[in-house]
Design an enzyme around this catalytic site. Structure first.
Site, short mmCIF file in Angstrom:
data_model
loop_
_atom_site.label_atom_id
_atom_site.label_comp_id
_atom_site.label_asym_id
_atom_site.label_seq_id
_atom_site.Cartn_x
_atom_site.Cartn_y
_atom_site.Cartn_z
N CYS A 24 0.80 -1.22 0.00
CA CYS A 24 0.00 0.00 0.00
C CYS A 24 0.84 1.27 0.00
O CYS A 24 0.29 2.38 -0.11
CB CYS A 24 -0.93 -0.01 1.20
SG CYS A 24 -1.95 -1.49 1.25
N HIS A 49 -2.60 7.45 6.94
CA HIS A 49 -2.88 6.16 6.31
C HIS A 49 -4.28 5.71 6.71
O HIS A 49 -5.06 5.30 5.86
CB HIS A 49 -1.82 5.15 6.74
CG HIS A 49 -1.92 3.84 6.03
ND1 HIS A 49 -1.86 3.74 4.65
CD2 HIS A 49 -2.08 2.57 6.49
CE1 HIS A 49 -1.98 2.47 4.30
NE2 HIS A 49 -2.11 1.74 5.40
N GLU A 68 -0.67 4.53 14.22
CA GLU A 68 -0.32 5.77 13.52
C GLU A 68 -0.54 7.00 14.40
O GLU A 68 0.26 7.93 14.41
CB GLU A 68 -1.13 5.89 12.24
CG GLU A 68 -0.73 7.08 11.37
CD GLU A 68 -1.41 7.08 10.02
OE1 GLU A 68 -0.99 7.88 9.16
OE2 GLU A 68 -2.35 6.28 9.81
N LYS A 127 -9.59 7.79 3.26
CA LYS A 127 -10.06 6.42 3.02
C LYS A 127 -11.47 6.21 3.55
O LYS A 127 -12.14 5.26 3.16
CB LYS A 127 -9.11 5.41 3.67
CG LYS A 127 -7.76 5.25 2.98
CD LYS A 127 -6.93 4.15 3.63
CE LYS A 127 -5.59 3.96 2.95
NZ LYS A 127 -4.65 5.06 3.23
N HIS A 156 -9.83 1.89 0.57
CA HIS A 156 -8.38 1.72 0.51
C HIS A 156 -7.99 1.25 -0.89
O HIS A 156 -8.28 0.11 -1.28
CB HIS A 156 -7.93 0.71 1.56
CG HIS A 156 -6.46 0.65 1.77
ND1 HIS A 156 -5.56 1.33 0.98
CD2 HIS A 156 -5.71 -0.02 2.71
CE1 HIS A 156 -4.33 1.08 1.40
NE2 HIS A 156 -4.39 0.27 2.44
N PHE A 166 1.63 -3.72 3.88
CA PHE A 166 1.96 -5.05 4.39
C PHE A 166 3.44 -5.33 4.12
O PHE A 166 3.96 -5.01 3.06
CB PHE A 166 1.11 -6.12 3.70
CG PHE A 166 -0.32 -6.18 4.15
CD1 PHE A 166 -0.77 -5.46 5.25
CD2 PHE A 166 -1.23 -6.98 3.48
CE1 PHE A 166 -2.09 -5.54 5.67
CE2 PHE A 166 -2.55 -7.06 3.89
CZ PHE A 166 -2.99 -6.34 4.99
#
Length: 417
Positions: free
Chosen positions: A165, A305, A316, A337, A342, A403
């Site tokens: 991502c 994010h 975060e 998002k 996403h 990831f």
């Protein structure tokens, strides 16, 4: 060696809440949700039956029918968004040195629909390998920048970045570095993704990564809400054209903002879970600030994010609190998002466009779908819940984490000659 300055001179977007940049920005500032029941395949047996699909998109409106059939959707999206960005930037490549114009593109998965279709057809057969000759060229991630370069005759640096991502943010950082080191004048950067199909949704469901709020898809993406239950899958593309400042000025280009810094780091913690104290997230933002020559006091907005997962949002936010200290309380923070879902490898590009436009327009898009406060978050932080806010945005930071523990951040600021 004196580094060259890099500015943004063209934008293009194909998203679940708008099929071009003006519509995308209108959707963001009005708090529109792109989530709805999936139309692309039968979801009867799937745990998650909704996503943020691109809507009212027909590739043949943009591409010849024969050409469109040779392209996976993630490449179709890339070409459409890039066409908008090239026109937006007023580029006439016949008048420019195309040997110094490149394409650096990001995607996390690439041609998943092509892979799914070809393997499914093989499995239904008698074992004879009857594959489409375009199978491999349609599927590989680097084919997207390849097609862009072929369309426009661009012979500068050309490759793809893959960091889940964080892919398209890494692509922008690479583009930024090539230009400021004097190795290119212009680079078309960004990312695209198209994973809303049986393999993509089934795979992420198997990981328990997706929201299963099938009774209310429009409010399923709930970053920082107490009842968040996973991310909502999105698809689309974002294109950001980066240009060396003097080159842009020489051709009379409009300038959206200046890209001033990029940071990268690794969590080195777990293949999918973030570092619980946000160590990697804190480090990537620190690195971006250092690269930009800025302090935490210079940042007015962070496009986080913020995927709406139980662990990720906390990690975060801890990183922001630790790094920014008291400066965190005058920030606007938002997760777009909550509206787009996403977009995986394309998330960094789409969210960078949101950050760029916040700098240009002095408006911070909201984090929608907030219903219940979570005591895990500092109530003094401004998450820009549910409604866009007007404020001067001198500089905006955009975070993307992938990831594998990949982290990338970019910082855009108002352009000053």
């Amino acid at each position: 060696m004196e580094l060259k300055r890099v500015v943004v001179t063209g934008l293009g977007a194909l998203t679940p809440i708008g099929n071009n940049v003006p519509d995308f920005w209108e959707g963001l500032t009005n708090g529109v949700s792109g989530a709805a029941p999936i139309k692309g395949f039968d979801t009867e047996k799937f745990k998650t039956k909704f996503a943020c699909e691109v809507k009212n998109f027909n590739p043949e409106d943009f591409l010849e029918k024969k050409e469109a059939r040779k392209l996976d959707p993630f490449v179709q999206y890339a070409l459409v968004a890039t066409d908008e960005a090239v026109k937006d930037g007023g580029f006439d490549f016949e008048k420019l040195d195309t040997n110094r114009i490149g394409v650096i593109w990001g995607a996390g998965i690439g041609g998943l629909k092509t892979f799914l279709d070809e393997i499914s057809n093989f499995a239904k057969g008698d074992g004879t390998p009857r594959y489409n000759p375009f199978f491999i060229p349609k599927m590989i991630i680097d084919i997207a920048p390849g097609h862009i370069s072929i369309k426009y005759g661009l012979r500068g640096p050309n490759f793809a970045t893959v960091s889940a991502c964080a892919s398209s943010t890494n692509a922008m950082i690479d583009a930024f570095n090539y230009i400021r080191l004097g190795m290119a004048d212009v680079i078309i950067s960004g990312g695209s993704e198209a994973i809303i199909n049986e393999a993509g949704m089934g795979g992420f469901n198997a990981m328990h990564a997706l929201s299963t709020r099938n009774d209310d898809p429009a409010t399923a993406s709930r970053p920082f809400d107490k009842d968040r239950d996973g991310f909502v899958a999105g698809e689309g593309a974002g294109t950001i054209i980066l240009e060396e400042l003097e080159h842009a000025k020489a051709r009379g280009a409009k300038i959206y903002a200046e890209l001033v810094g990029g940071g990268m780091s690794a969590d080195a913690n777990h293949i999918t879970a973030p570092h619980p104290e946000g160590l990697g997230a804190r480090m990537v933002m620190t690195n971006a600030l250092k690269d930009a020559g800025l302090t935490t006091a210079d940042i007015d907005y962070i496009n986080v994010h913020g995927t709406s997962t139980p662990l990720g949002d906390i990690s975060e936010t801890k990183a922001i609190g630790t790094l920014f200290g008291e400066d965190a309380y005058r920030l606007n923070i938002s997760s777009t998002k909550s509206m787009t879902g996403h977009l995986l490898g394309a998330a960094g590009a789409i969210e960078a466009i949101a950050a760029i436009l916040s700098v240009k327009n002095d408006i911070v898009p909201p984090t929608i779908n907030h219903f219940t406060d979570d005591p895990a978050f500092d109530p003094k932080l401004n998450f820009t819940f549910n409604k866009a806010q007007k404020r001067t945005v001198r500089a905006a930071l955009s975070n993307t984490f992938g990831f594998g523990g990949h982290n990338a951040s970019v910082i855009f600021k108002k352009y000053e000659d």
